[in-house]
Each structure stands twice: as C-alpha cells, then as structure tokens.
Design a protein around this motif. Structure first.
Motif, short mmCIF file in Angstrom:
data_model
loop_
_atom_site.label_atom_id
_atom_site.label_comp_id
_atom_site.label_asym_id
_atom_site.label_seq_id
_atom_site.Cartn_x
_atom_site.Cartn_y
_atom_site.Cartn_z
N ILE A 1 30.38 -8.99 41.92
CA ILE A 1 30.24 -7.41 42.21
C ILE A 1 30.98 -7.30 43.50
CG2 ILE A 1 28.71 -5.58 42.77
CD1 ILE A 1 27.87 -6.83 40.28
N HIS A 2 32.43 -7.31 43.11
CA HIS A 2 33.31 -6.92 44.10
C HIS A 2 34.56 -6.23 43.47
CE1 HIS A 2 36.03 -10.07 42.71
NE2 HIS A 2 35.18 -10.84 42.68
N HIS A 3 35.24 -5.48 44.57
CA HIS A 3 36.31 -4.62 43.92
C HIS A 3 37.68 -5.70 43.82
CE1 HIS A 3 36.41 -5.38 48.11
NE2 HIS A 3 37.74 -4.94 48.24
N ILE A 4 38.74 -5.06 43.14
CA ILE A 4 40.12 -5.61 42.78
C ILE A 4 40.82 -4.85 43.57
CG2 ILE A 4 41.40 -6.33 41.21
CD1 ILE A 4 38.80 -7.57 40.40
N PRO A 5 41.46 -5.52 44.86
CA PRO A 5 42.24 -4.68 45.79
C PRO A 5 43.35 -4.28 45.11
CG PRO A 5 41.37 -6.74 46.71
CD PRO A 5 41.26 -6.88 45.24
N ARG A 6 43.96 -4.92 44.08
CA ARG A 6 45.32 -4.81 43.52
C ARG A 6 45.25 -3.50 42.70
NH1 ARG A 6 45.79 -6.38 38.55
NH2 ARG A 6 44.34 -7.77 38.55
N GLU B 1 34.04 1.65 45.11
CA GLU B 1 33.38 1.87 46.44
C GLU B 1 32.02 2.47 45.92
OE1 GLU B 1 35.04 4.53 49.15
OE2 GLU B 1 33.06 5.14 49.84
N VAL B 2 31.86 3.45 44.85
CA VAL B 2 30.68 4.05 44.05
C VAL B 2 29.95 3.05 43.44
CG1 VAL B 2 29.80 5.80 42.99
CG2 VAL B 2 32.03 6.16 44.13
N ALA B 3 30.75 1.98 42.76
CA ALA B 3 30.00 1.13 41.93
C ALA B 3 29.12 0.10 43.07
CB ALA B 3 31.04 0.40 41.35
N LEU B 4 29.67 -0.22 44.08
CA LEU B 4 29.05 -1.43 44.98
C LEU B 4 27.87 -0.75 45.56
CD1 LEU B 4 32.07 -2.62 47.18
CD2 LEU B 4 31.04 -3.68 45.44
N ARG B 5 27.84 0.50 45.80
CA ARG B 5 26.81 1.12 46.35
C ARG B 5 25.76 1.26 45.25
NH1 ARG B 5 29.87 5.07 48.99
NH2 ARG B 5 29.45 6.72 47.60
N SER B 6 26.02 1.55 44.06
CA SER B 6 24.99 1.68 42.82
C SER B 6 24.36 0.46 42.64
CB SER B 6 25.92 1.89 41.53
OG SER B 6 26.50 0.74 41.12
N TRP B 7 24.87 -0.84 42.98
CA TRP B 7 24.12 -2.16 42.82
C TRP B 7 23.00 -2.09 43.81
CZ3 TRP B 7 24.02 -4.94 38.89
CH2 TRP B 7 25.11 -4.92 37.69
N ALA C 1 34.56 -9.19 52.79
CA ALA C 1 34.03 -7.86 52.46
C ALA C 1 32.57 -8.11 52.25
CB ALA C 1 34.79 -7.56 51.04
N PRO C 2 31.86 -7.64 53.40
CA PRO C 2 30.36 -7.86 53.33
C PRO C 2 29.65 -7.04 52.45
CG PRO C 2 31.27 -6.66 55.36
CD PRO C 2 32.34 -6.91 54.50
N SER C 3 30.21 -6.04 51.80
CA SER C 3 29.24 -5.08 51.05
C SER C 3 29.16 -5.78 49.63
CB SER C 3 29.90 -3.68 51.19
OG SER C 3 30.99 -3.59 50.71
N CYS C 4 29.99 -6.72 49.38
CA CYS C 4 30.05 -7.19 47.89
C CYS C 4 28.98 -8.24 47.54
CB CYS C 4 31.48 -7.63 47.61
SG CYS C 4 32.96 -6.54 47.76
#
Lengths: 385, 476
Positions: A50-55, A64-70, A141-144
């Motif tokens: 569960i983390h973003h793909i910076p590319r 960002e919304v997806a991270l919050r959804s988890w 990235a601590p929110s992942c």
C-alpha cells in the motif's frame, strides 16, 4: 431470456468487487461475472503493498485518497483487511541517483500531500536496522504500509453477499451484445442483461473491450512473488530500492514477501503462469544485497499472478469512447491493489451520477490507444479477427 | 555454475529409480540419478549401501544392494541432492537441486520420476505432541540415524508396515506396549475373495503373516477395530487413549507411531503439470500414466509408487519399463527391442497386481482415520488451521482446496501442504459431500524444499536479466 440487472460488472478482482459493492449499496441490482474465482488472480495473490508510485504524477492525487481509504477500511468492509501502516522506505544505494531522488520527491510534493522525508544514513538505520553498507539514504513515507490481499478479497466477498450482489464465478463472457440500450453478456449459454456494463477485467480488460470493438492496450504479464518461512523480525517497513526493482515486507506472521515486478511467463492457452528462474534468482539476490541478514532465511514458495500492463503503466478508468452505458476500469499495471477500493467507490459514484470526478479524469481512455514515441518498447499483435 | 547435460534424469534412488538407472545404461543412455539421501536405497531400502546386518527382509535387501551397486556403475549419481525445481527449456528439463546450502543445476532430455510414496497423515487429538510420529518416520530413524527410541511404544493404524516396524522395534529391545489396529472389520470380508490370488502372487502377504506370528509369539497385545485415538500428555506424549469395541482403554507410552497407508508422492508430477486422477482404491491422487509410465507431459515418465501404489516388489519392474520407454523415445533402441527387454517385467507385474488388489481392499482406510473427527484437531500444524476452521469455510461454500488455502493459510507453511494436503482434502470432501475433483489438490509451487535466499543469490547473474517485452493484444 437473460436475467435482468441494473448493472453488470465483468471481473471480480479488487476493482470489480469494489465497484459492484458500491453500486449494490446504492440500491442497484448488480451482476458480478468472473471467469475464474473472486480474487483468484492478481488481486488475491499480489504482495499487498500500500504505497504510491512517485513516477506517475497524475496518479498521485488518487494515491493520496487511496492511502487514507485503507485507514478507514473497517468502516467500509467491517474488516481491517490486514492493513498495517508500517511506512514505505525506498533505499538509495547509488550516489548518482540523488538528483533523481529529489525530483521524485518534488513530484510527490507538487501533486499530493503524501508526506515523504529524505533520510541520511544515520536516520536510515533508526527506521530500518541491518541495511547494506551501500545504502546512503532513503525516502521515507510513513503513511504507507501493506494489507493482506487474500484477507481483503474475502472481506469483499462477505460484503458483496451482505449487499445482495449476484456473483457468478467460473463464467467467462464470450459475447457481448447491445440492443435497445441494454447490454447482454453471454457465457456458455447463460445470459445477463443490464443498461450499464463495467469492464473490470484486469489483464483481460482489452479482450473484454475487444468484444464490443473498442481498442485498449493492455499486455498481460506474470509477476513473480516469493515468500519465506517464518523468520525473526528483520524488516520493519515496506522496503524498496530506488532505481531498481525490489519490494519486500515482513507481515506479522514473520514470513517475508519478496517481489518487485520480475516477470515470469503467461501461458495464454490455459492462463497458467511459469516462473523465470534467472529473474527470480536476481530478485532474491538483490533482496539479500539490500538486507544481508536475509541470506539464511529459507524460501518456501514462489508464484506468479497475472497482471495487465498499459503502455504508460497507468490504468484506464472512465467511460467508453465508443459506447454509451459502458465503463472501463482495467490495466492497473502492478499497482492496482492499493487503488482498488477507493477507485471502485469513485467509479460507482461516477456511473450513477454520469459525471467523472477530477481524481479519475486523467485516466480517460483517450490517453493512449496507440503507442507514442515515449512508450516502452512493445509488440502489438493484431486483434482477433 | 555449470550445467551437466544428460539423456535421462532419474529422480529417486529407491528400487524403481535404481532399476531404471541400470536399464537406461543397458539401453545406451547417459543418465543421472538424483537422490536426496546420503546413500541409495530410498525409503524401503534406506541405508542399504552401508548396512551390514541382514535384517528381516534378508533376501530383498541383498537384491537391493546389488541394484544399488549396479546403479552406481550405470549412472552419474548425485546423492544428497534434493530436487527443488524443474523447468522445461525447449528440448531439455532444467533440474535445480539443493546440495547442502548450494543450488546446483542439471539438464536432461527426459525425466523419470521415481520418488515413491509418502505416508498418509492421521490427525487426532494430541497428534502434534512430541512423541507422536509416523511408523515410517520411526523406521527411518532406526535404519538411517540408528536412533533407537525409548519405549514403551504404541503403534496405531493399519497395514503391513505397522507390523514390520513393531518387529523391528522389538529386535532393538524396545518394548512395544500394543498395536492398535484401525482396519475396519468390513474390509476383511471385502478382501477375502481376493485372498487366494494374492497368496499365489506376491510376498507381502506371506511376510505379513510371518510378522504377525512373531508378534503373537512375543505376546504383543493387538486391539482390533480401534477408533477414537487420542494422545495424552502435556509437553510430550504420556499415554494414548482409544476405543476398541465398546470399551475405552488407556495405555502409557513414550512414543506413538501411526500408519494409515501410503500415497503416491505427487510433488514432482504436480510441479511439472502432469495430469492427475483420483484413484478411489487408495484413495488418493495419482498421476495419469500409460502402461509404460508415460505421463500427460511430453518427455516425463513416472515409475514405482510415485505412479500409483504398487509396492517395493513391483517398483524395479516399473522402473525398467519406464526407462526402456524413455530409451525408445530417445531413439536409443528400437520399439520392438524395448518390448522384448521388458516382457518378463510385465509378466511379473501382472501377478503382483493381484496381491495389490487384495492389500488395497484389506487396508482401505476408513473415513474416521482420513478425516479428523474433533473440530479442535489441527489439520495444518504449520499454520495452526483446525478441522473446525476448514468445516466453517466449507459451510460458507469455500471448499476448493486452493481457495481454502488462500483464505485460511492451510498448506502455506514449511511443509507446503505435503503433510496436511490429503487431510484437508478429505475434511472438505466429508464436510460438503463434494467429489475429489471438485475439491481438488494443492497446486505445487517451487521450491519443493525450503531454499536459503543466499543459495539463490549465489545462483544469480550479476546484471539485471533482460525484461520481458510487452505484448498488447486483444486475442484472448
């Protein structure tokens, strides 16, 4: 006579299940049609990162919304889906990559509010002890974190049941017809019909689009994963390597999951997968190089899941370019799992209101239906006659 | 890392593999015999190359010693090599083995799987306590490591191996407290019509009678029609309780050895995607083969118990037949020459099959030894998945075994389902009434044995391997 529904969703992976669940909760009668079993492909057998793909800059607001959804999965599915916010650490081992690291962080900052910190070697050790001497720093990235895919898909199955979604497993859609504003899907003599059709067929997304004559570019790939036996606590975060392919984590049961996007082969005859021993060995060698204490940990199983790649490695989400009442949501290119639940909810809203929200707009199908000069090298086979 | 190339790779150094190696040599093939033990002999003739005393199976073991000696001259022998993965690479099979902590690789044009059988696990309350093990495991300790357990020992289950291990323990002066025979009484009635044919054809039965006489002579109590077995103890086994007829018994013991028959070892067959079928006479999954041991996968042959339980006496014949068929396929010998070479083997096999039919019927395991009766009993000990957990999933209509695996983690531990697979299948079938085909069997994933990450790392190239190209197509 076909069975009548308000909406048909093809593909019961994390996206199809999430869309179907959201539509059902809005009061629609939904048929969810799956060629194999709910979650039996990439959605259920991926590594659960569960983390973003910076590319991919245009995906960052959605990420960002997806991270919050988890964090809020309990409210949606009455189940935490095994989500643990352990943070994502992308280790940097090569000095010459530092400018790229800074660019990557600037991109994340510009397009989202996902917190990231650049760590030096000393800070790196406090987040993740035991890293290779080559590690010079990292992005933290601590929110992942990670979730458990099989657990998540089972939670979706229970919620679909409770919401009254009609799930049809083992049903491969062979034909799609449209008449009088209604789609009719046919599988082995069985027929379902509805005014709304949603293509969530993942790696099979282009094939489903092809059934109605719409062109999408999705290449099925087999991504290899490896799990070890239970080991002492070696890894506290989800760990990646900047500029190289590596992803690993150690869930609570102590096993280590190691991957990073190494491809096996898809046998298209029966949709089984084959492992590639050279790439697998390289993947594991890189894992050991990054965290040397892994050397004595024993691998118990490797496998591959089938995933759909698009030319720019971002999904197609949005209405069909050629047909009314048809929506696509496929080709998540190895990072579909973490986006699945939130995308499903947003897409269900979009379908019911017939308005695409800003977060999903960049994924429209007109983005790439042909390969541009910047696209990765690819072979294009002609569609079936 | 270099890869040696062979015509034929024989996996398993038991009677089938040993005989296959000699036959392959006679047919002019360059073959490799890969076995995980330090010496040849497999499980049934474990330690044959180092053992001096001629045990109870005297003549057999002498014959096996000859088989092992011949095999060493006939093939390149890789002892102490566990096969962990096999992939097909054009016309060759790439066989990856783990030798100590090192990965090695060999390549061969044909594959002959002769990995024999594995013991069926029996799960009952207390079966995970230290001091509870399979009779085959006890035998391996006796033969291989020369570890003589402390008594008293209770043996429970059904089948000839149970009697053999009891006699072997007594020979080592280990007190045997009792034998708990779980053979259903009805099996005896069903098997009787096949008795005469069996007596004339094989030797297992005659030996069994001899073993039984020996046990009776030594006054080992034998309880018949036993069920509801439970191991009692705290930390390790202290006693076993069970029912025989209407009475409940309790016997003190330090070791409980169980045996409820054997199943073909289908790990390698599953790994290389050979078609399997449900054999109701075992009952268990068995690779589909023709009379030569040829499987549904081109170039893959299976011989011995791994191709369906036929026993140690049949195994060398089956090994020779399969090796000959591989030689014919490779063009080393003409088909009619191949037929001629194995005429006697086929004849002997036909006779042995009559005895096998009797044994299968007599020792057919009853449902209550195949299915854990108590919900609290663990089916998968690695991941602590209980029979009750599997039944709850079955009640929720989750009964396909790979689906059950992904949700419950049953079969995901260190044994990768080798111990719990048949138990889980039987539990799910029993709970749902579904067929074996509907429940299925665990998909086999490499590595077949745990391999240290460091071993892979030593095997890897220095540079990133080329990435696969994408193929965008709508033709699915």
């Amino acid at each position: 006579m076909p069975r009548g529904f308000d909406a048909i969703v093809i593909g019961a992976g994390v996206h199809g299940a999430s869309v179907a669940l959201s539509l059902s909760r809005k009061g629609l009668q939904v048929a969810l049609i799956e060629r194999d079993r709910l979650g039996s492909h990439a959605s259920g057998v991926n590594a659960g990162s569960i983390h973003h793909i910076p590319r991919i800059h245009f995906e960052l607001p959605l990420a960002e919304v997806a991270l919050r959804s988890w964090e809020q999965m309990n409210e949606w599915l009455d189940d935490d889906c095994g989500f643990r916010r352990v943070g994502y650490l992308r280790v940097v081992t090569r000095e010459h990559e530092l400018p790229d690291v800074r660019r990557s962080m600037a991109r994340v900052q510009r397009y989202s509010n996902i917190p990231e910190q650049l760590l030096d070697r000393r800070e790196l050790d406090s987040v993740q002890p035991g890293l290779s001497e080559d590690a010079i720093g990292g992005i933290w990235a601590p929110s992942c974190g990670y979730a458990v895919p099989a657990h998540t898909m089972n939670a979706l199955r229970r919620n679909l049941q409770a919401a009254g979604t009609c799930l049809f497993e083992g049903a491969r859609v062979d034909t799609i017809e449209k008449a009088a504003g209604h789609w009719t899907c046919v599988s082995n003599g069985e027929r379902w019909s509805a005014p709304i059709l949603v293509n969530c067929a993942g790696a099979w997304g282009a094939a489903v689009a092809g059934l109605v004559g719409e062109r999408m570019l999705i290449s099925p790939v087999a991504l290899m994963m490896t799990v070890t036996g239970r080991a002492d606590r070696l890894l506290d975060t989800v760990l990646g390597l900047h500029g190289q392919r590596l992803s690993m984590k150690q869930p609570e049961n102590g096993t280590l999951l190691i991957g990073g996007g190494y491809q096996g082969a898809v046998v298209s005859k029966d949709w089984t997968t084959r492992l590639d021993p050279q790439r697998l060995a390289y993947n594991l060698a890189l894992a050991k190089e990054t965290l040397p204490s892994l050397g004595s940990v024993a691998v118990v199983r490797s496998w591959a899941g089938i995933e759909g790649m698009t030319p720019d490695h971002a999904p197609y989400i949005g209405p069909s370019l050629t047909h009314d009442g048809l929506w696509h949501c496929a080709g998540f290119s190895t990072h579909g799992f973490y986006l699945g639940p939130v995308t499903g909810q947003l897409l269900a809203d979009a379908i019911v209101s017939d308005t695409v929200p800003d977060l999903l707009r960049p994924f429209a199908l007109d983005r790439i239906t042909t390969l541009g000069p910047q696209s990765p090298k690819a072979d294009i086979a002609s569609p079936a006659a | 890392m270099s890869t040696d190339r062979f015509d034929l790779a024989i996996i398993g150094g038991g009677p089938a593999g040993l005989a296959a190696a000699s036959m392959a040599f006679a047919c002019g093939l360059n073959s490799v015999l890969i076995d995980e033990n330090p010496g040849l002999g497999g499980r049934v003739f474990h330690g044959i190359e180092t053992e001096r005393d001629v045990s109870i199976l005297g003549t057999d073991r002498i014959a096996a010693t000859t088989l092992a000696r011949d095999a060493r001259e006939a093939a390149t022998v890789l002892s102490g090599h566990s096969v962990v993965d096999i992939v097909r690479d054009h016309e060759h099979f790439q066989i990856k083995t783990l030798h100590g902590n090192e990965l090695r690789s060999a390549s061969a044009r044909r594959l002959l799987i002769a990995t024999g059988a594995r013991e069926r696990s029996m799960a009952f309350p207390g079966w995970t306590l230290p001091g509870v093990m399979t009779a085959g495991g006890v035998q391996t300790l006796l033969k291989g490591a020369r570890l003589v357990p402390a008594g008293p020992v209770v043996l429970a289950g059904s089948g000839p191996l149970l009697l053999l291990v009891a006699v072997q323990l007594l020979r080592h002066d280990v007190p045997v407290a009792a034998i708990l025979d779980t053979t259903p009484i009805a099996n005896i009635r069903r098997a009787m019509p096949r008795l005469a044919g069996a007596l004339w054809s094989g030797s297992v039965l005659r030996r069994g009678v001899g073993l039984l006489a020996s046990l009776l002579w030594q006054r080992v109590p034998i309880y018949r029609g036993v069920n509801t077995i439970a191991a009692q103890g705290d930390g390790s086994i202290r006693a076993v309780t069970f029912k025989a007829g209407k009475r409940t018994h309790r016997l003190d013991c330090a070791l409980l050895a169980t045996h409820v028959g054997i199943l073909p070892d289908i790990q390698l067959a599953g790994l290389v995607d050979c078609q399997l079928r449900w054999d109701a006479s075992i009952p268990g999954w068995t690779p589909v083969t023709d009379r030569n041991g040829k499987t549904s996968q081109d170039g893959v042959f299976i011989a011995g118990d791994a191709a369906g339980i036929g026993g140690a006496e049949a195994a060398p014949h089956r090994g020779r037949i399969a090796a000959t068929a591989a030689a014919v396929e490779l063009g080393a010998i003409a088909p009619d020459e191949g037929d001629r070479l194995v005429t006697l083997d086929r004849k002997k096999l036909r006779r042995l099959n009559r005895e096998r039919a009797f044994l299968d019927t007599l020792f057919f395991p009853s449902p209550d030894v195949r299915v854990p009766q108590d919900d609290a009993v663990l089916v998968c000990r690695c991941e602590a998945v209980s029979a009750g957990c599997l039944r709850a999933l079955a009640a929720a209509d989750v009964a396909e075994i790979n689906h059950v695996k992904s949700i419950s983690r049953c079969g995901m531990g260190a044994c990768q389902g080798r111990v719990c697979g048949p138990l889980a299948e039987e539990t799910l079938k029993d709970a749902t009434g579904r067929s074996a085909e509907a429940v299925g069997t665990f998909r086999v994933r490499p590595p077949l044995k745990p391999v240290p990450i460091g071993a892979y790392a030593a095997f890897a190239s220095d540079d990133p391997p080329a990435e696969a190209r994408f193929l965008y197509t709508a033709d699915w």
